[in-house]
Design an enzyme around this catalytic site. Sequence first.
Site, PDB file in Angstrom:
ATOM      1  CE  LYS A 146      -5.012  -1.392   1.424  1.00  0.00           C
ATOM      2  NZ  LYS A 146      -5.958  -2.227   2.163  1.00  0.00           N
ATOM      3  CE  LYS A 174       1.617   2.079   4.879  1.00  0.00           C
ATOM      4  NZ  LYS A 174       1.043   1.118   3.928  1.00  0.00           N
ATOM      5  CB  THR A 199      -0.917   0.027   1.241  1.00  0.00           C
ATOM      6  OG1 THR A 199      -1.669  -1.183   1.293  1.00  0.00           O
ATOM      7  CG2 THR A 199      -1.866   1.210   1.178  1.00  0.00           C
TER       8      THR A 199
END
Length: 290
Positions: free
Chosen positions: A170, A238, A95
């Site tokens: 995502k 994150k 990701t």
Amino acid sequence: MEVGFLGLGIMGKAMSMNLLKAGFKVTVWNRTLSKCEELVEHGASIGETPAAVIKKCKYTIAMLSDPAAALSVVFDKGGVLEEICSGKGYVDMSTVDATTSSQINEAITKKGGYFLEAPVSGSKKPAEDGQLVILAAGDKTLYEEAIPAFDVMGKKAFYLGEVGNGAKMKLVVNMIMGSMMNAFSEGLVLADRSGLNQQTLLDVLDLGAISNPMFRLKGPTMIEGNYPPAFPLKHQQKDMRLALALGDENAVSMPVAAASNEAFKTARSLGHGDSDFSAVHERTRDRRRF
Ligand SMILES: NC(=O)C1=CN([C@@H]2O[C@H](COP(=O)(O)OP(=O)(O)OC[C@H]3O[C@@H](n4cnc5c(N)ncnc54)[C@H](OP(=O)(O)O)[C@@H]3O)[C@@H](O)[C@H]2O)C=CC1
Ligand SMILES: O=CCCC(=O)O
């Protein structure tokens, strides 16, 4: 089929193990070498560097923690770029943000290789069960060639077009998930402090319109204060950070996501970064702070 696999963390280990079990010949590399041992016991070979893996395999998959790791494995000494060439495909399932993915795509295609980003929805258990949802974008031919591997690792693969769209999809999904987790955590604490039974709250939620697998899976362990890492909190934070940057780029106001990011940051600063992301609940229920 011979496949390389870079990054054997929680997700990469489960995904590469499934490839091995399905009969793929897998060559693995991990920064911390000892994590390769279990895969080797199941028949994997080891590559000494990412470049060595690329040299050996027509296709290589990466599953790394964040943009810095994804870039380092490609651009640093012994990295992917040293051996990628015409006819070789690189599939990054980490990701990251769209800019990181585009940088990797540009460098790989410049050397004649082809690139697909393919981040995934689904955590440790879906990875172990081959039930991930794959969000692919980039080279369409590589996407089609990767389908046999995607069929082993996932239950559904989406092809989303140009590089960057997989990363963006995502981040949108994880931004929603992170915000939901904070609302859920606050609800559990509110129920408790106002004299309600938390398990009853879970039962009520499960029968209504906002019933979902995340509440069902994480609720009981959050009540216990137990957070075995499936999706590490540092990675969720994150993803909130990268999603907020995507919001900045597109002038989308996201006050709920911004508040959730602050909650995850506080939880990280309290030492919960390596715990499951549901450990943000420790921040919510900390009486000294709130
Ligand atoms: N866990 C989950 O539920 C999910 C995670 N993801 C995403 O998948 C990716 C991997 O997640 P997960 O497996 O949980 O993470 P882990 O933290 O378990 O594993 C991270 C991997 O990245 C490697 N790594 C970290 N920094 C570097 C670096 N500088 N150079 C080389 N390798 C590096 C680690 O190597 P080492 O072993 O040496 O530390 C390890 O192999 C992340 O992008 C995450 O956001 C996506 C869906 C679900
Ligand atoms: O990025 C991690 C996602 C975790 C999940 O989809 O359950």
